[in-house]
Design an enzyme around this catalytic site. Structure first.
Site, short mmCIF file in Angstrom:
data_model
loop_
_atom_site.label_atom_id
_atom_site.label_comp_id
_atom_site.label_asym_id
_atom_site.label_seq_id
_atom_site.Cartn_x
_atom_site.Cartn_y
_atom_site.Cartn_z
CG HIS A 45 -1.92 1.19 1.36
ND1 HIS A 45 -2.85 1.12 2.30
CD2 HIS A 45 -2.10 2.28 0.56
CE1 HIS A 45 -3.61 2.29 2.04
NE2 HIS A 45 -3.18 2.80 0.92
CD GLU A 72 -4.05 -2.95 -0.06
OE1 GLU A 72 -4.58 -3.89 0.26
OE2 GLU A 72 -3.55 -2.32 0.88
CB THR A 102 -4.99 -0.09 9.49
OG1 THR A 102 -4.84 -1.29 8.42
CG2 THR A 102 -6.06 -0.56 10.48
CG HIS A 193 -8.59 -4.80 7.01
ND1 HIS A 193 -7.47 -3.95 6.50
CD2 HIS A 193 -9.16 -4.17 8.06
CE1 HIS A 193 -7.39 -3.03 7.42
NE2 HIS A 193 -8.25 -3.13 8.38
#
Length: 243
Positions: A45, A72, A102, A193
């Site tokens: 990410h 991401e 997060t 997640h």
């Protein structure tokens, strides 16, 4: 039942490196080990604040990965530009707030349809497969279809964070229903997640799930067992859920 793939998120290797501003541990090395242990892809990410993965990591990983990169990123002009330059195999569009620890929820695709659709189209035209990180909600799934994204990633955070077994089962039912609905619309369904060695099995058992993206729990286990074993153990649990 079909097999299931594991994508390993290596962001927190970069988090540890950046905590001291050193050159180690290197996410590139972590990716190599994860691939050797059975990862089908590597997820990173690139946040707008660069709190863990840096631009340098994206460039080097794009050149060195033996599997595939899942980048991401937020739906911004800057990030779309980086993706078009780097050309990862996959891009997953996610929501992003600077103050969050997060990613806190799924992307509100229906609330910014034209913006997400435009980004999806640009990336697709460049040969990049696009996934949208969304909650297991029919409205968001329909919006993902309208955007032309071939993949979605269902947000499993509420399932992972549920404080009672009853609440967790309720969230599991929502994810199962969302996965089934999305598959019926022709979408390829990933999920991730907050998944751990203790809660991943029920999600991995859902027949529509193509790939799970998991990072934090694997990196936590790796501190004690080593990264190669941590990845292999997670992959084994996932595959066991499909038997």
């Amino acid at each position: 039942m079909s097999s299931i793939l594991l994508g390993v998120n290596i962001d927190h290797v970069a988090t540890l490196r950046n905590a001291r501003g050193t050159k180690y541990p290197d996410p590139v090395h972590a990716a190599e080990i994860a691939e050797r242990a059975g990862a089908a892809g590597i997820t990173i990410h690139l946040r707008e604040d660069r709190r863990h993965i840096k631009d340098r990591d994206v460039r080097i990983l794009r050149e060195t990965l033996q599997t595939r990169m899942n980048l991401e990123m937020a739906v911004t002009d800057e990030m779309v530009g980086i993706a078009l330059e780097t050309k990862p195999e996959f891009v997953c569009l996610v929501p992003e707030k600077r103050e969050e620890l997060t990613t806190e929820g799924g992307l509100n695709v229906s609330g910014q349809l034209e913006k997400v659709k435009a980004a999806t189209q640009k990336l697709t035209e460049a040969g990049i497969k696009v996934s949208l990180f969304i909650d297991a909600d029919k409205e968001q799934i329909d919006a993902a279809v309208e955007c032309g994204a071939p993949f979605i990633e269902l947000h499993t955070g509420a399932y992972a964070d549920a404080e009672t077994e009853e609440a967790q089962q309720d969230e599991l039912k929502k994810i199962a229903a969302g996965a089934s609905y999305a598959a019926s619309k022709g979408l390829i369904v990933n999920a991730g997640h907050g998944l751990t060695y203790h809660n991943v099995e029920a999600i991995a058992a859902l027949p529509e799930i193509y790939e799970l993206n998991i990072g934090h729990s694997i990196m936590g286990r790796a501190m004690f067992d080593g990264l190669e074993k941590a990845v292999a153990d997670m992959h084994r649990i996932m595959l066991g859920a499909r038997k």
